[in-house]
Design a protein around this motif. Sequence first.
Motif, short mmCIF file in Angstrom:
data_model
loop_
_atom_site.label_atom_id
_atom_site.label_comp_id
_atom_site.label_asym_id
_atom_site.label_seq_id
_atom_site.Cartn_x
_atom_site.Cartn_y
_atom_site.Cartn_z
N VAL A 270 0.82 -1.22 0.00
CA VAL A 270 0.00 0.00 0.00
C VAL A 270 0.86 1.27 0.00
CG1 VAL A 270 -0.27 0.09 2.53
CG2 VAL A 270 -2.01 1.13 1.04
N ASP A 271 2.01 1.23 0.64
CA ASP A 271 2.88 2.41 0.63
C ASP A 271 3.45 2.67 -0.76
OD1 ASP A 271 2.95 3.41 3.43
OD2 ASP A 271 3.63 1.38 3.85
N LEU A 272 3.64 1.61 -1.52
CA LEU A 272 4.14 1.73 -2.89
C LEU A 272 3.07 2.32 -3.80
CD1 LEU A 272 6.51 1.00 -4.85
CD2 LEU A 272 5.34 -1.18 -5.23
N PHE A 273 1.80 2.02 -3.53
CA PHE A 273 0.70 2.47 -4.38
C PHE A 273 0.07 3.76 -3.84
CE2 PHE A 273 0.29 -2.29 -5.39
CZ PHE A 273 1.22 -2.19 -6.41
N ALA A 274 -0.88 3.66 -2.93
CA ALA A 274 -1.53 4.87 -2.40
C ALA A 274 -0.52 5.77 -1.71
CB ALA A 274 -2.65 4.49 -1.43
N GLY A 275 0.48 5.18 -1.04
CA GLY A 275 1.49 5.99 -0.38
C GLY A 275 2.21 6.91 -1.35
N THR A 276 2.58 6.37 -2.53
CA THR A 276 3.23 7.18 -3.56
C THR A 276 2.29 8.24 -4.10
OG1 THR A 276 4.66 5.32 -4.20
CG2 THR A 276 4.39 7.10 -5.80
N VAL A 277 1.03 7.88 -4.31
CA VAL A 277 0.05 8.84 -4.81
C VAL A 277 -0.13 9.99 -3.82
CG1 VAL A 277 -2.40 9.18 -5.38
CG2 VAL A 277 -1.20 7.16 -6.22
N LEU A 278 -0.21 9.68 -2.53
CA LEU A 278 -0.38 10.72 -1.53
C LEU A 278 0.84 11.65 -1.49
CD1 LEU A 278 -2.01 8.69 1.41
CD2 LEU A 278 -3.13 10.13 -0.29
N GLU A 279 2.02 11.08 -1.62
CA GLU A 279 3.24 11.91 -1.64
C GLU A 279 3.25 12.84 -2.85
OE1 GLU A 279 6.78 9.58 -1.46
OE2 GLU A 279 6.26 8.64 0.45
N LEU A 280 2.90 12.30 -4.02
CA LEU A 280 2.87 13.12 -5.23
C LEU A 280 1.78 14.18 -5.14
CD1 LEU A 280 3.46 10.35 -7.92
CD2 LEU A 280 5.03 12.22 -7.35
N GLY A 281 0.65 13.82 -4.55
CA GLY A 281 -0.43 14.80 -4.37
C GLY A 281 0.02 15.96 -3.50
N LYS A 282 0.74 15.62 -2.44
CA LYS A 282 1.27 16.66 -1.55
C LYS A 282 2.29 17.52 -2.28
CE LYS A 282 3.37 17.17 3.05
NZ LYS A 282 3.91 16.43 4.22
N LYS A 283 3.15 16.88 -3.08
CA LYS A 283 4.18 17.59 -3.84
C LYS A 283 3.58 18.62 -4.79
CE LYS A 283 7.61 16.62 -7.50
NZ LYS A 283 8.25 15.52 -8.28
N HIS A 284 2.49 18.24 -5.45
CA HIS A 284 1.90 19.11 -6.47
C HIS A 284 0.68 19.88 -5.97
CE1 HIS A 284 4.55 17.60 -9.58
NE2 HIS A 284 4.24 16.36 -9.26
N GLY A 285 0.32 19.73 -4.68
CA GLY A 285 -0.83 20.45 -4.14
C GLY A 285 -2.15 20.00 -4.73
N ILE A 286 -2.26 18.69 -5.03
CA ILE A 286 -3.47 18.13 -5.64
C ILE A 286 -4.12 17.14 -4.67
CG2 ILE A 286 -4.33 16.68 -7.52
CD1 ILE A 286 -2.08 17.83 -9.26
N PRO A 287 -5.38 17.33 -4.32
CA PRO A 287 -6.05 16.38 -3.42
C PRO A 287 -6.23 15.01 -4.07
CG PRO A 287 -7.62 17.98 -4.27
CD PRO A 287 -6.26 18.43 -4.73
#
Length: 305
Positions: A270-287
Amino acid sequence: MEIKKVSMIGLGALGILFGHHLSKRMPKEDLRIVADRKRIEKYETEGVYCNDERCNFNYVAPEENCEPADLLIFTVKNSGLKDAIKAVKNHVGENTIIISALNGISSEAIIGETYGMDKLLYCVAQGMDAVKVGNKLTYENMGMLCIGDQKPGIISEKVKRVAAFFEKQNVPYEIEKDMYKKLWSKFMLNVGVNQTVAVYGSNYGDIQREGPAREMMIAAMREVITLAEKEGIMLTEDDITYWLHVLSKLSPEGKPSMAQDVEAKRLSEVDLFAGTVLELGKKHGIPTPVNKELYERIKEIESQY
């Protein structure tokens, strides 16, 4: 230069599936399954089975001296990658080609830090519906390996060598000319299907038909499309349509690896999948609310083990 010596590390679903296939077509000494001595003892005692047939594998411990592999295939879980990189040291030589069938978008770069990116081709495994319970794997659809160069638009001699080997050994494959986009596209699929089926405790049948599971899967994939664009990767709704077609061909009773992990009470990717998405969302300011929900629900399931 023909590929003759092949080494593989990782006997999860992909390792067993492709290892068993190759073992029936290659001289036993030319296909080496790298594993530590404790695992080898277990494999030899209990056996490893593929569609009810016992696999006849040639096991090699990491410390054993051996001729470098012409082709080295990583089929471990992401959590075991760093140990695997150390374990295959004796199998990497000047002309070794390395491919990684791991999920996610980062394994090639991690392997390349140790052995050099010049040895690596990009690879994506798709279309298999294998289910592994204990030491036994069953599948209806073998799927295929998509391979290609790191630079888009070219087909290098390395790709041609691997393709010739797959052709000779009857391994289903495709050559992709934009493999980095393909990695992201497969990542998008995994984010949707792996996590959704795990959360719903279901199987491919549940996301092959209309309903809340399929809707959640597609919504999670759309969040990846938005983030991919910010990372310079152009995914579209057509990519989702492509994967829905691939999924429609799988056995309805089959299930992705994360759902199998949850059933077996193993920690998932899950950290590889949703975890990566959440990190990228935070990086780009996208919910990314869908992946946030998937992340929280899977972490809650794992906390109950």
